[in-house]
Design an enzyme around this catalytic site. Structure first.
Site, PDB file in Angstrom:
ATOM      1  CB  CYS A  29     -10.512 -73.789 -11.610  1.00 20.68           C
ATOM      2  SG  CYS A  29     -10.492 -75.335 -10.827  1.00 20.68           S
ATOM      3  CG  HIS A 125     -12.491 -78.924  -8.706  1.00 16.72           C
ATOM      4  ND1 HIS A 125     -13.201 -78.335  -7.766  1.00 16.72           N
ATOM      5  CD2 HIS A 125     -12.798 -78.934  -9.955  1.00 16.72           C
ATOM      6  CE1 HIS A 125     -14.242 -78.076  -8.433  1.00 16.72           C
ATOM      7  NE2 HIS A 125     -14.236 -78.123  -9.745  1.00 16.72           N
ATOM      8  CB  CYS A 126     -10.625 -73.777  -6.923  1.00 20.16           C
ATOM      9  SG  CYS A 126     -10.796 -73.115  -8.248  1.00 20.16           S
ATOM     10  CD  GLU A 127     -16.999 -76.766  -4.246  1.00 20.69           C
ATOM     11  OE1 GLU A 127     -17.666 -76.003  -3.668  1.00 20.69           O
ATOM     12  OE2 GLU A 127     -17.214 -77.864  -4.157  1.00 20.69           O
TER      13      GLU A 127
END
Length: 1266
Positions: A29, A125-127
């Site tokens: 991330c 979590h991040c996109e």
């Protein structure tokens, strides 16, 4: 406990960063690199395998922040390993935060999952592009679990885990101000009974901008507003929509210049509810290109007083923007929807010639005022068109803001519809379908029992997609596109509502989770719609302002390359049930102890002798405090929460050590460290003349055995130096030996002089004879030597004092023995009564030379010396001694034994002195003082005393200094004791400010309400005065009569600046002005309007009020109320000491919020009336301030009254003159009648006299005749 955790601390697996206990973030991330799909799968599988090996008994829940409607490769990979995934949107209408309901769902889900068992892990979590939202949600989680306090500090700590440029890369605007606002909503949740509170439906009346920025580069800007949020008229539809946009047609968009207007007020009249996004843009001259000025995001449920005031640091702006001035401020004024009122508009028909005098009345005015210019040399036609344009703009504003669906509905019917919809919405507490949740099958590995329970419970609260609403939303989107082609908006039908009910206890959390059906095994819960929404480009102002985001780390489908730029929004909806009970882990003690390498210890205190050579003037009091500090101030341990941050994130910065800084600052002050008493330091401070013989060993041993000085006692008064001087020509006689008593005193004073420098020590007696001095003051102590004769043995002791000589302030020496012939001969002192203590000085102006022939020259003769009486020093000492005899004797005794400590002074001398003066005025015991602050007792203190207490609150350095003191507290001064007492109250300065605000709140509210009432009354009186209206109409007719046949004629109105010119326009004979003529006509035709000033009683007091100051007062009240709310939230954790404080403050807050809400409503109404008054005269509110209007009107009233009085005096004078002229003919006829008989009588008398004379003359002639 900290050491135990440190020993058993386990490093997280590679690829994960531990934020707090059992909360991890994927390190991908923090990167902007692009990943191939295969490489990404391998990387993610490796991280999951290491996690399962590291925590074999753990169950993991993954929260993923991504673009709604796009394919998630991470979900595919993690679902294969049996991990549960919950998806959240990556933004809310382009803002890097989420709505309050979505935040609540995330926080309760995280808390409940972590409270289910000690082996449950939370993975974040991040996109691509979602890092700002992930950081914001992590900060909210830490504050929600009470692991960190302070919104700004917590958010900054999270952002430091990634490169700083990552935030600016993903967000063209600085989102931190709005994020901090939402974090405050989380931290202050204990102030409300229900969190999040119910949404409030409000009406945004207007936006006020103060000190406008220069965006166009030409000293101004053209503002344009867009408002996004939930439509309050459709309660079931929680999707954000475009609620308001400034129309680009007509005069709605205008340029505001900094030189012309300091304040800009823009009417909005838009209904809002829930999470609202307000964007302010500046439109260029081409009316196409838009530049983002600022953005504000807030929730209406937290608008406490119907007003929101923000400065330039509290709005989202572009990075490194410099166009905003320092005093820039945004004011958002709201009102309840059922109480909203529209702005009073100007009615130009009121200026028609209805009730005024007709133009025929002024037929004769041309012969008085012909060829007189009384109007500005401007085009009157252009002025008329400008006034008409203002009226058209106002009318178009109302037409543009009206909603087509509300046409034909009365306010009462709209209110009934909203009420009915709210009742239906509260009844719909369940979602319609459970089959629309996006799930991913994972047949390889079934989830654990705890995951099954969590899924079964959380299924009732996940984001639902209602396919039946999709068509309606698409139709609404098309309609919006048709209305404004430049706006490209996409409204998704995704909604979410939190599942949690706070009513149940943590013990029942496990029982409240129903058993999960097997159909949900191995499925991931998604908070995104199953079908991707139509893409739309980024808003033009954002695309131009910030750099484009880098390629996403996750691969996307080839057929949808623009999905990365979509700004889809997910909004919350109603929960499915209220039977859920998830644990609340507030005040959790999960903390991790840092490694030894990260622990920072306080360095050992350097020896005091290392700083002894820094300055030649020591301070004994400060020296004593420094001598005590190595023992009383040990190394202060670091805060566990701060060391956790160092260990978790590997930050380069260390925790702040207040004690270390304090010691360093104290030791770094050379002027406060006296030289140590040692053999190496016995050097003279200043060069001397020929040195005396070497001192005997006894003196050396005496000096070296002096111990380190304790706090000093009052020093002994010095023995005056005795000079036996003689005239300069003869050589000096040999010096006699010094008396033994002064010698012993000198030795004792020499012993005590280093520890007691504030007062001069006692010196031995000198019998040398120096020459006459050339300067008035005598030489300083320690430097008194005979330059013309070598010093005798007794002065050796005196010269030994020279190293500490500069430390003694120079004082004049008083002679004590009999003086030989020379100066000072008149003073005859008995040697038996030589003074043993200091006397009070006689502050005279000393002469150094006796002028020949003067009194003092004669006094120098020996024959005159006997005329002065002897001075009895015993009597003089008893009357004019500086201290009592017993005290002086005690001081000499104490000085011979060494100074004894009385008071320990740790605080700087001047500050401590001022603090004691302040405390002497308070006259309240210290214990009662703190109790009065904690109980908010206004009877014990007044506002001025509380303000003084705020000035003398202990600083952080002073607190650390007092905490390190381990001596006897009874020896501390009054200031130190006061500081120690104040330190018992947590955040004492903030509490004092809240106390001061509470004490002044009633008077502030009353004064502001009275001022607003005066302004409101003045505006109402002017607009409602029929007499004043007829006078203005008469002036219009008079002006048209004068300007008939010219370009200035046929006017429909005139500006207020034309009123003073009535007195400036004079007639041809210069005896009359147009104002006098107006008063004359009104007195003849409509005299009932002459007393119109009685209807404008509030006009004069209104001229003494400035709206700018009222706005500042309103802002101060709102800021004070915010401080009350903040302190009330923080004091909840203070414990029993603040229990009564919280109780009283909550009651005050409930009362104050109602008062401020009422005051804000009045403030908003006064603003509308002021604008209505300005529009009433055809002026522009942006260019014509209220102060100018009322001052012009008051000036007109005064000139009108003066002209009317002068007309009255002129009429009286003319009446008297006419009466006098009428009396003149009558007076002339009476005079003729009176004069006629008088003439006849004169003639008769003359005739008689002439006859008598003739008769007498005849008789004389007869007698004289012969």
């Amino acid at each position: 406990m900290a050491l135990f955790r440190k020993l058993f601390y386990r490093k997280p697996p590679d690829g994960l960063l531990e934020i707090c206990d059992r909360v991890f973030v994927f390190d991908c991330c923090f990167s902007t690199d692009s990943w191939e799909e295969e490489n990404y799968k391998v990387y993610m599988a490796g991280v999951v395998n290491q996690l399962q090996e590291h925590f074999p008994e753990a169950s993991s829940l993954v929260f993923n922040f991504r673009e709604v409607g796009t394919r998630s490769v991470m979900a595919d990979v993690l679902s294969e390993h049996g991990l549960t995934i919950m998806d959240y949107p990556r933004h809310y209408e382009g803002c890097s935060l989420l709505p309050v309901e979505v935040m609540h769902h995330f926080l309760r889900s995280s808390e409940s999952w972590l409270s289910l068992g000690p082996n449950n892990l939370l993975l974040m979590h991040c996109e691509s592009g979602a890092w700002p939202v992930l950081a914001f949600m992590l900060a909210a989680l830490l504050i929600y679990r009470k692991q960190y306090s302070g919104e700004s500090k917590t958010l900054d700590m999270i952002y430091k885990q990634a490169p700083r440029e990552l935030l600016r890369l993903f967000s063209p605007l600085n989102p931190i101000p709005s994020q901090l606002r939402y974090l405050q909503y989380v931290s202050r949740r204990n102030l409300v009974s229900e969190w999040p509170p119910l949404d409030r439906a409000l009406t945004m009346d207007c936006v006020i901008l103060r000190f406008i920025p220069d965006v166009s580069g030409q000293g101004g800007f053209r503002p344009m507003f867009r408002i996004y949020g939930q439509d309050p008229f459709f309660v079931d539809d929680k999707k954000p929509k475009l609620l308001y946009t400034t129309p680009k047609k007509g005069k709605h968009l205008r340029v505001y210049k900094q030189a012309e207007c300091e304040l800009v007020k823009i009417d909005i009249n838009c209904h809002v509810q829930g999470d609202i996004v307000i964007e302010c843009l500046s439109l260029n001259d081409d009316m196409e290109r838009e530049v983002m000025m600022f953005r504000v995001v807030f929730n209406t449920a937290f608008i406490r007083s119907n007003i929101l005031m923000l400065n330039r640091d509290e709005v989202d702006t572009l990075w490194h923007i410099k166009e905003f001035p320092k005093g820039f401020r945004v004011e958002l004024l709201f009102s309840d929807m059922d109480a909203a009122s529209s702005v009073d508009l100007m009615n130009f028909s009121s200026l028609e010639e209805k009730d005024g005098l007709p133009i025929e009345v002024f037929s004769k005015v041309h012969e008085f005022f012909n060829q007189v210019d009384w109007v500005d040399q401007t085009d009157a036609t252009r002025n008329m068109f400008q006034q008409l344009a203002i009226a058209n703009a106002v009318q178009e504003g109302l037409d543009g803001n009206s909603s087509p669906r509300l046409q034909g509905l009365s306010p009462k019917s709209i209110h009934d519809i909203m009420k009915h919809a709210a009742i239906e919405n509260s009844a719909k507490f369940k979602l319609s379908s459970m089959s629309e949740v996006e799930t991913i099958d994972t047949p390889e590995k079934p989830p654990t029992d705890s995951v099954k329970k969590f899924i079964a419970e959380d299924v009732h609260s996940v984001l639902q997609i209602n396919n039946q609403e999709q068509n309606a939303s698409e139709d609404a989107t098309k309609l919006l596109h048709q209305e404004s082609p430049s706006l490209k908006l996409v409204h998704h039908s995704a909604t979410v509502k939190p599942l949690v009910d706070d009513s149940k206890s943590p013990e029942n959390a496990e029982e409240n989770f129903p058993k999960s059906p097997s159909a949900h095994d191995g499925k991931a819960i998604s908070f995104s719609p199953p079908t991707p929404s139509p893409p739309h480009p980024v808003r033009p102002q954002l695309a131009q302002a910030g750099a484009p985001p880098p390629p996403p780390p996750l691969p996307a489908a080839a057929s949808k390359p623009s999905e990365q730029l979509q700004h889809s929004v997910v909004q919350a909806t109603e929960p499915l049930s209220q039977g859920n009970s998830w644990m609340s882990l507030a005040g959790s003690t999960f903390q991790t102890v840092p490694n030894e390498k990260n622990l920072i210890t306080l360095p050992p205190t350097p020896p005091l002798a290392s700083t002894s050579h820094a300055s030649p003037e020591p301070s004994s009091k400060t020296t004593n405090s420094l001598l005590l500090s190595p023992q009383a101030s040990p190394a202060t341990p670091t805060n566990p929460s701060k060391t956790v941050s160092v260990d978790f994130f590997g930050a380069a910065t260390s925790p702040h050590l207040g004690a270390s800084d304090n010691v360093a600052s104290n030791l770094g002050q050379p002027a406060r460290s006296p030289p140590p008493i040692s053999n190496s330091d016995k050097k003279p401070a200043l060069p001397r003349p020929p040195p005396p013989p070497p001192p005997p060993p006894m003196q050396h041993s005496t000096v070296t055995k002096v111990p380190p000085p304790p706090p000093p006692a009052p020093p002994a008064p010095p023995t005056p130096i005795v000079h036996t001087s003689s005239p300069p020509p003869p050589p000096p006689p040999p010096p006699p030996p010094a008396p033994p008593t002064p010698q012993s005193n000198g030795i004792s004073a020499m012993k005590s002089s280093p520890p007691a420098p504030p007062a001069p020590p006692r010196l031995p007696t000198h019998s040398a004879s120096p020459p006459p001095p050339t300067a008035p003051p005598p030489p300083p102590l320690g430097q008194t030597r005979a330059p013309s004769a070598p010093p005798p043995p007794p002065p050796k002791l005196g010269t030994k004092l020279s190293p500490s000589g500069p430390n003694v302030p120079p004082t004049p020496a008083l002679p004590t023995g009999p003086l030989s012939s020379g100066k000072g001969r008149m003073l005859r002192v008995n040697l038996k009564n030589s003074p043993a203590k200091k006397l009070k000085p006689y502050h005279w102006l000393k002469l150094t030379r006796a002028v020949n022939g003067s009194l003092w020259a004669e006094t120098q003769m020996s024959s005159e010396a006997s005329k002065a009486p002897d001075i009895d020093m015993t009597e003089l000492e008893s009357l004019f001694s500086a201290s009592a005899p017993e005290q002086a004797g005690k001081s000499r005794l104490d000085s011979s034994r060494g100074p004894k400590p009385e008071k320990v002074q740790l605080i700087e001398h001047r500050r401590a002195y001022n603090c004691e003066i302040m405390l002497s005025k308070v006259k309240v015991p210290l214990q009662d003082l703190t109790n009065s602050v904690l109980n908010l007792e206004e009877s014990a203190l007044d506002a001025d005393q509380v303000e003084n207490l705020i000035k003398f609150c202990p600083t952080r350095e002073e607190m650390e200094l007092l905490k390190g003191y381990t001596g006897d507290k009874d020896k501390l001064g009054k200031c130190e004791l006061f500081f120690l007492e104040m330190m018992k109250v947590p955040r004492v300065e903030t509490k004092l400010r809240v106390f001061s605000f509470k004490m002044q709140f009633t008077s502030q509210i009353s004064e502001l309400r009275n001022s607003l009432g005066v302004v409101n009354s003045a505006a109402e009186q002017v607009k409602n005065s029929e007499k004043f209206k007829r006078i203005m109409q008469t002036i219009l007719s008079l002006g048209n009569a004068l300007n008939q046949g010219t370009a200035r004629g046929a006017a429909v109105g005139f500006k207020l600046d034309s009123l003073p010119k009535l007195s400036e326009t004079r007639a041809r004979n210069n005896r009359m002005t147009l104002m006098h003529y107006l008063c004359k006509i009104l007195a003849e035709k409509i005299p009932e309007v002459l007393d119109f000033t009685k209807e404008l009683s509030s006009l004069e007091p209104a001229t003494k009020i400035q709206l700018k100051f009222l706005a500042e007062e309103m802002q101060a009240i709102n800021k004070g109320l915010e401080k009350v709310v903040q302190e009330l939230s923080l004091s909840e954790n203070d414990g029993p000491i603040s229990h009564n404080f919280n109780k009283i403050l909550k009651e005050f807050l409930h009362y104050a919020e109602a008062e401020v809400r009422s005051l804000a409503s009045l403030y908003s109404g006064v603003g509308r009336n002021v604008d209505g008054l300005i529009l009433y005269f055809g002026e522009d509110p942006a260019k014509c301030p209220f102060e100018q209007v009322v001052s012009t009107l008051l000036n007109f009233v005064r000139l009108f009254n003066r002209a009317h009085e002068e007309n009255g005096k002129q009429l009286e004078a003319e009446a008297k003159k006419n009466a006098a002229e009428k009396e003149k003919p009558k007076t002339g006829g009476l005079d003729t009648e009176i004069k006629k008989p008088l003439n006849e009588e004169v003639k008769e008398e003359k005739t008689k006299t002439s006859g008598l004379g003739k008769e007498m003359s005849d008789r004389l002639k007869e007698r004289t005749a012969p």
